[in-house]
Design a protein around this motif. Structure first.
Motif, PDB file in Angstrom:
ATOM      1  N   VAL A  34      49.004  38.316  93.454  1.00 49.47           N
ATOM      2  CA  VAL A  34      47.887  38.811  93.981  1.00 49.47           C
ATOM      3  C   VAL A  34      46.710  38.807  93.349  1.00 49.47           C
ATOM      4  N   GLY A  35      46.660  38.544  91.927  1.00 50.58           N
ATOM      5  CA  GLY A  35      45.624  38.410  91.265  1.00 50.58           C
ATOM      6  C   GLY A  35      45.871  38.179  89.749  1.00 50.58           C
ATOM      7  N   GLU A  36      44.949  38.519  88.685  1.00 50.01           N
ATOM      8  CA  GLU A  36      45.140  38.396  87.390  1.00 50.01           C
ATOM      9  C   GLU A  36      44.623  39.363  86.569  1.00 50.01           C
ATOM     10  N   LEU A  37      45.189  39.456  85.340  1.00 48.74           N
ATOM     11  CA  LEU A  37      44.801  40.567  84.277  1.00 48.74           C
ATOM     12  C   LEU A  37      44.517  39.585  82.991  1.00 48.74           C
ATOM     13  N   THR A  38      43.407  39.788  82.372  1.00 45.48           N
ATOM     14  CA  THR A  38      42.894  39.220  81.309  1.00 45.48           C
ATOM     15  C   THR A  38      42.774  40.321  80.092  1.00 45.48           C
ATOM     16  N   VAL A  39      43.504  40.124  79.099  1.00 44.59           N
ATOM     17  CA  VAL A  39      43.607  41.199  77.973  1.00 44.59           C
ATOM     18  C   VAL A  39      43.117  40.456  76.685  1.00 44.59           C
ATOM     19  N   SER A  40      42.278  41.052  75.774  1.00 46.96           N
ATOM     20  CA  SER A  40      41.756  40.799  74.752  1.00 46.96           C
ATOM     21  C   SER A  40      41.608  41.705  73.686  1.00 46.96           C
ATOM     22  N   LYS A  41      41.942  41.123  72.387  1.00 46.13           N
ATOM     23  CA  LYS A  41      41.914  41.968  71.256  1.00 46.13           C
ATOM     24  C   LYS A  41      40.861  41.319  70.033  1.00 46.13           C
ATOM     25  N   LEU A  42      39.907  42.063  69.663  1.00 42.19           N
ATOM     26  CA  LEU A  42      38.822  41.701  68.590  1.00 42.19           C
ATOM     27  C   LEU A  42      38.950  42.725  67.397  1.00 42.19           C
TER      28      LEU A  42
END
Length: 195
Positions: A34-42
């Motif tokens: 049904v969709g997407e999830l973008t995760v980031s760590k800086l």
């Protein structure tokens, strides 16, 4: 030639001081994507910023577009600030703002305020980037609760949400989160690392 080496050293310095990780997960409900999830760590020295952004189109009773956005800033592994916003069909649905001042957190959700007087170190956003520490409860920024997490085996963990007793299972491979799944009363919610 001297300028080239200076530039090269500057670039290497930036790379060693700022480290970025990003993962994309497919979101599914009852087995349908049904969709997407973008995760980031800086990571920038003592400061670490986590960002999570998702968009899903769900058709349970009628078509609903849900978007979420989270930013959490940590210093020396302690939460400093966070902002969580969710929308349904482009209209505000829920939100949470957390700020830290002299060791006291102020949590504002839907206009109501609460405080927490102890350091918040383990937050659920960390689970996308590292295996959990099972002896520590994990903090949910929206519900403002600490929830226990247990190990099923060396790569599978279960978090029991203290606000509603829902269980989320986290599966890892080489310390990278592969999949998370939650069983709700009406549906099963899963996010799976895109290959």
């Amino acid at each position: 030639m001297n300028k080239f080496y200076t530039l090269l050293l500057s670039l290497f310095s930036l790379l060693t001081h700022a480290q970025n990780q990003e993962h994309i997960y497919d979101i599914s409900v009852n087995g349908n994507t049904v969709g997407e999830l973008t995760v980031s760590k800086l990571v920038e020295g003592e400061k670490t910023t986590y960002k999570l952004n998702s968009k899903s189109v769900i058709s349970l009773f009628r078509k609903t577009t849900i978007t979420t956005s989270f930013i959490g800033v940590f210093k020396n592994n302690i939460l400093q600030t966070s902002s969580y916003i969710s929308q349904k069909n482009s209209k505000p649905y829920d939100n949470s703002i957390i700020t830290e001042n002299n060791g006291v957190y102020t949590i504002t959700r839907k206009g109501k305020k609460a405080t927490i007087n102890k350091p918040i170190k383990y937050v659920t956003c960390l689970l996308y980037f590292e295996k959990p520490v099972v002896n520590e409860p994990y903090f949910d920024v929206l519900e403002a609760v600490f929830s226990p997490i247990t190990a099923v085996d060396q790569n599978k963990y279960v978090l029991i949400d203290s606000s509603n007793n829902e269980k989320t299972t986290y599966d890892y491979l080489n310390a990278v989160l592969q999949q998370g799944s939650t069983k709700h009363v009406l549906y099963d919610f899963t996010f799976t690392l895109r290959k």
